[in-house]
Enzyme design. Structure first.
Site, PDB file in Angstrom:
ATOM      1  N   ALA A 169       0.835  -1.201   0.000  1.00  0.00           N
ATOM      2  CA  ALA A 169       0.000   0.000   0.000  1.00  0.00           C
ATOM      3  C   ALA A 169       0.870   1.252   0.000  1.00  0.00           C
ATOM      4  O   ALA A 169       0.622   2.205  -0.742  1.00  0.00           O
ATOM      5  CB  ALA A 169      -0.935  -0.003   1.207  1.00  0.00           C
ATOM      6  N   ASP A 170       1.896   1.264   0.831  1.00  0.00           N
ATOM      7  CA  ASP A 170       2.844   2.379   0.850  1.00  0.00           C
ATOM      8  C   ASP A 170       3.507   2.569  -0.509  1.00  0.00           C
ATOM      9  O   ASP A 170       3.571   3.679  -1.046  1.00  0.00           O
ATOM     10  CB  ASP A 170       3.956   2.119   1.872  1.00  0.00           C
ATOM     11  CG  ASP A 170       3.567   2.504   3.292  1.00  0.00           C
ATOM     12  OD1 ASP A 170       2.696   3.373   3.454  1.00  0.00           O
ATOM     13  OD2 ASP A 170       4.145   1.943   4.227  1.00  0.00           O
ATOM     14  N   LEU A 171       4.024   1.475  -1.058  1.00  0.00           N
ATOM     15  CA  LEU A 171       4.763   1.559  -2.314  1.00  0.00           C
ATOM     16  C   LEU A 171       3.879   2.025  -3.458  1.00  0.00           C
ATOM     17  O   LEU A 171       4.267   2.883  -4.257  1.00  0.00           O
ATOM     18  CB  LEU A 171       5.386   0.207  -2.642  1.00  0.00           C
ATOM     19  CG  LEU A 171       6.445  -0.294  -1.654  1.00  0.00           C
ATOM     20  CD1 LEU A 171       6.887  -1.698  -2.006  1.00  0.00           C
ATOM     21  CD2 LEU A 171       7.640   0.640  -1.625  1.00  0.00           C
TER      22      LEU A 171
END
Length: 396
Positions: A169-171
């Site tokens: 999700a961050d990436l």
């Protein structure tokens, strides 16, 4: 030293990186790797929180912050904010991942900054969005994985939800933010105007669910866990040969027929349990058991050679050590070398997109906190004496 672009593609752009942890730094890394002058603004060492990835000397931090410069500014001091605004006035892009209210309190929201820099592209990354009932909630990768549906379809059936082994999700939020920035910069060439763009971990995760979203929104079907096997294309998944596991993906009737012949089971083609996609879906367990029984007669290398010759997609399941032993990974030249003044030679994975005329490279190791403060302030016309006064006053 002044900005050393990693590519000529984006070298004309200056990016102010006000982000911490992973999603925002990932967005800025994407731009830095393509040549943008990314200036990371961090709080002074004595004021910093837990905003680094495993410490500044850690491999995670070194990977994420390569090709950037770093300055420190105390944004709790009015002078620190004034210097930041002066820096932003020279920039094309600002990227931030503060809590949605913080930028307004500091007076560095898009509307405030655009008054002096109307061409500014301002990117905000948050956990759940800039407005709405969850906007003020703290965001974290695994929370977004769960709320966005990914954990409900990951893992073995009946074993409960399972997170993915990377901060996806961050990436993805970071990569989507970088994409949005590039779109806004392209549009600016026509309009001459900047704009505010924003994304979130939750939006990125929902979007990345891809065909699983349409299974619900169009077909009314709630996707379930399918373990190591594709939920709709059978047979596709993890199978066990004599010496270990491998992936096999059989798509389409012609590939299915070739697969059957290679495994020495041409009778499967006419077998009513397996002769079409719908039948194979119903009888997937028995088919997978039959495939494993056949594969157990030979090693993975035998089957990979035979299946690839027949046009059936397959491959080993590598750990990270074996990934970089793959001849094709070596041929693609994905590993770049850079020298850190502090840590020595480092090997890092470069960008996965190859531009023939304006390639990306890694030309600068991740900076120490504030390593380029005096250099960047000098570029703003701030004198050495003024820099000394600011340092004494705790501005950086």
């Amino acid at each position: 030293m002044p900005h050393v672009p990693a590519s000529t593609a984006l070298q004309r752009f200056r990016v102010i990186d006000l982000t911490q942890v992973r999603a925002g730094p990932t967005a800025c890394r994407q731009l830095a790797d393509w040549g943008a002058d990314v200036i990371q603004v961090q709080m002074p060492e004595h004021m910093r929180g837990d905003d680094t990835l495993g410490g500044q000397d850690g491999s995670d931090y070194q990977y994420t912050h390569r090709n950037k410069r770093s300055i420190t500014l105390n944004l709790k001091e009015a002078e620190g904010i004034r210097v930041l605004k002066r820096l932003i006035a020279t920039a094309d892009v600002v990227v931030e991942n503060f809590r949605p209210d913080v930028k307004y309190r500091l007076g560095i929201d898009y509307d405030s900054l655009a008054k002096d820099n109307p061409g500014l592209v301002y990117a905000s990354i948050s956990g759940f969005g800039q407005t709405g009932p969850y906007a003020a909630r703290p965001g974290f990768d695994q929370i977004a994985q769960g709320m966005g549906g990914l954990m409900s379809v990951t893992g073995m059936p009946g074993d409960g939800p399972m997170r993915v082994g990377i901060p996806i999700a961050d990436l993805c939020a970071g990569i989507f933010a970088a994409q949005g920035i590039l779109v806004a910069l392209l549009e600016r060439e026509q309009s001459g105007k900047g704009q505010w763009l924003h994304t979130s971990l939750l939006e990125a995760m929902v979007y990345m669910m891809d065909f699983q979203t349409s299974r619900w929104l169009i077909d009314g079907e709630i996707p379930q866990q399918a373990g190591n096997f594709h939920p709709t294309s059978i047979p596709t998944g993890v199978y066990k040969a004599r010496d270990g596991y491998m992936n096999i993906a059989v798509f389409g009737s012609k590939i299915w027929e070739r697969f059957c012949h290679i495994l020495g089971a041409p009778e499967w083609i006419e077998d009513p349990r397996y002769h079409d996609k719908a039948a194979r879906s119903v009888n997937r367990d028995s088919l997978n058991a039959e495939i494993n029984r056949r594969l157990a007669e030979q090693d993975c290398s035998h089957w990979i050679e035979r299946l690839n010759e027949g046009g059936v997609a397959c491959g080993l399941i590598n750990d990270m050590r074996d990934v970089f032993k793959e001849p094709q990974v070596q041929h693609l030249d994905m590993v770049k070398t850079v020298v850190s003044n502090r840590l020595g030679e480092q090997r890092l994975v470069g960008q996965p997109v190859q531009l023939a005329r304006t390639p990306s490279d890694i030309v600068r190791a991740a900076p120490r906190r504030g390593e380029h403060t005096e250099e960047v302030l000098g570029e703003l016309g701030i004198t050495s004496a003024q820099v000394a006064d600011m340092k004494s006053a705790g501005v950086f």
